[in-house]
Motif scaffolding. Structure first.
Motif, PDB file in Angstrom:
ATOM      1  N   SER A 156       7.793  76.924  51.667  1.00  0.00           N
ATOM      2  CA  SER A 156       8.085  75.534  51.180  1.00  0.00           C
ATOM      3  C   SER A 156       6.996  74.502  51.829  1.00  0.00           C
ATOM      4  O   SER A 156       7.072  74.660  53.094  1.00  0.00           O
ATOM      5  CB  SER A 156       9.416  75.165  51.099  1.00  0.00           C
ATOM      6  OG  SER A 156      10.415  76.093  50.717  1.00  0.00           O
ATOM      7  N   ILE A 159      13.653  70.412  52.587  1.00  0.00           N
ATOM      8  CA  ILE A 159      13.433  71.795  52.566  1.00  0.00           C
ATOM      9  C   ILE A 159      14.396  72.726  53.332  1.00  0.00           C
ATOM     10  O   ILE A 159      14.994  73.665  52.927  1.00  0.00           O
ATOM     11  CB  ILE A 159      11.931  72.276  53.126  1.00  0.00           C
ATOM     12  CG1 ILE A 159      10.904  71.934  52.393  1.00  0.00           C
ATOM     13  CG2 ILE A 159      11.772  73.591  53.454  1.00  0.00           C
ATOM     14  CD1 ILE A 159       9.560  71.657  52.798  1.00  0.00           C
ATOM     15  N   ALA A 188      10.548  69.298  47.634  1.00  0.00           N
ATOM     16  CA  ALA A 188       9.936  70.714  48.321  1.00  0.00           C
ATOM     17  C   ALA A 188       9.162  71.314  46.932  1.00  0.00           C
ATOM     18  O   ALA A 188       9.520  71.318  45.858  1.00  0.00           O
ATOM     19  CB  ALA A 188      11.111  71.610  48.622  1.00  0.00           C
ATOM     20  N   ASN A 236       7.696  74.981  46.344  1.00  0.00           N
ATOM     21  CA  ASN A 236       8.213  76.406  46.787  1.00  0.00           C
ATOM     22  C   ASN A 236       7.005  77.521  46.234  1.00  0.00           C
ATOM     23  O   ASN A 236       6.992  77.271  45.095  1.00  0.00           O
ATOM     24  CB  ASN A 236       9.587  76.598  46.474  1.00  0.00           C
ATOM     25  CG  ASN A 236      10.378  75.843  46.955  1.00  0.00           C
ATOM     26  OD1 ASN A 236      10.731  75.311  48.120  1.00  0.00           O
ATOM     27  ND2 ASN A 236      10.965  74.581  46.050  1.00  0.00           N
ATOM     28  N   GLN A 280      17.299  75.266  51.942  1.00  0.00           N
ATOM     29  CA  GLN A 280      16.969  76.639  52.485  1.00  0.00           C
ATOM     30  C   GLN A 280      18.431  77.211  53.020  1.00  0.00           C
ATOM     31  O   GLN A 280      19.061  78.230  52.573  1.00  0.00           O
ATOM     32  CB  GLN A 280      16.068  76.873  53.856  1.00  0.00           C
ATOM     33  CG  GLN A 280      14.812  76.933  53.620  1.00  0.00           C
ATOM     34  CD  GLN A 280      13.769  76.880  54.675  1.00  0.00           C
ATOM     35  OE1 GLN A 280      14.245  76.538  55.696  1.00  0.00           O
ATOM     36  NE2 GLN A 280      12.529  76.773  54.472  1.00  0.00           N
TER      37      GLN A 280
END
Length: 219
Positions: free
Chosen positions: A56, A63, A108, A110, A67
């Motif tokens: 990311s 981020i 973010a 990704n 996660q």
């Protein structure tokens, strides 16, 4: 007058390349704000599930929150179903998670890479609100525009509009794909001030996950 701004772009670039029986996911380790480097050794890669890796770029606060959210949901899935989540299932979960926050998105960008249940490499690329596409390769982050022309030239992904649909996995061998990733990062660090310091490479194949780290430009 002071203005509330909840977002900040901490820079960096992520790349993923899928092959017939492998997937390469890579990201640099520089963490920046403007012209200041906050860290030269910050990993942008997270292991989410069995043979499934997320890279990311964007705002590191969002981020990390994303996660942790995905890791918690994957753990619940494992307890409920008595098995690890597959990479395509994690791709759908990530899309749903990003779309759920669409009115105040995770800042973010990704790239999800890994192996599907048959052992074939897969790469999924996302925007900030969960729209995603399965491709043979992808790049996200501040250096993505510098890398994608080279990846397009070398990997020649077929158009998703072709009928019948063609396989998107790249024709390169695993070692050639790793060398290509190293080359595009070495090139991007010459032009992008937010990409550099070190390159973290994760190779996922039938024998497991392997990590390699090489030096990039420090300036």
């Amino acid at each position: 007058m002071a203005r509330f701004d909840p977002y900040e772009n901490n820079g960096g670039t992520c790349v993923a390349v899928a092959g017939a029986d492998y997937c390469v996911v890579a990201a640099d380790t520089r963490l920046s704000v403007g012209y200041s480097i906050l860290s030269r050794d910050h990993s942008k890669i997270a292991h989410l599930a069995d043979k499934c890796v997320l890279a990311s770029s964007g705002f590191q606060g969002d981020i990390k929150a994303l996660q942790k959210n995905l890791s918690a949901k994957e753990l619940l899935y494992e307890h409920n179903h008595n098995k690890k989540m597959s990479c395509p299932a994690m791709a759908q979960l990530l899309s749903n998670t990003l779309y759920y926050k669409r009115f105040f998105p995770y800042y973010a960008f990704n790239v999800l890479g890994g192996l599907e249940s048959e052992g074939k490499g897969c790469v999924f690329t996302y925007d900030a609100v969960g729209s995603y596409e399965r491709t043979g390769y992808s790049a996200q982050g501040t250096g993505a525009a510098l890398m994608m022309p080279t990846l397009d030239n070398q990997l020649k992904s077929p158009s998703p509009l072709l009928v019948p649909a063609r396989d998107a996995v790249t024709p390169l061998s695993e070692s050639d794909a790793v060398d290509l990733v190293k080359d595009v990062f070495a090139s991007a660090t010459e032009r992008d001030i937010y990409t550099g310091d070190s390159l973290e490479i994760i190779v996922i194949n039938s024998s497991g996950t392997h990590r390699e780290c090489i030096a990039l430009r420090k300036d």
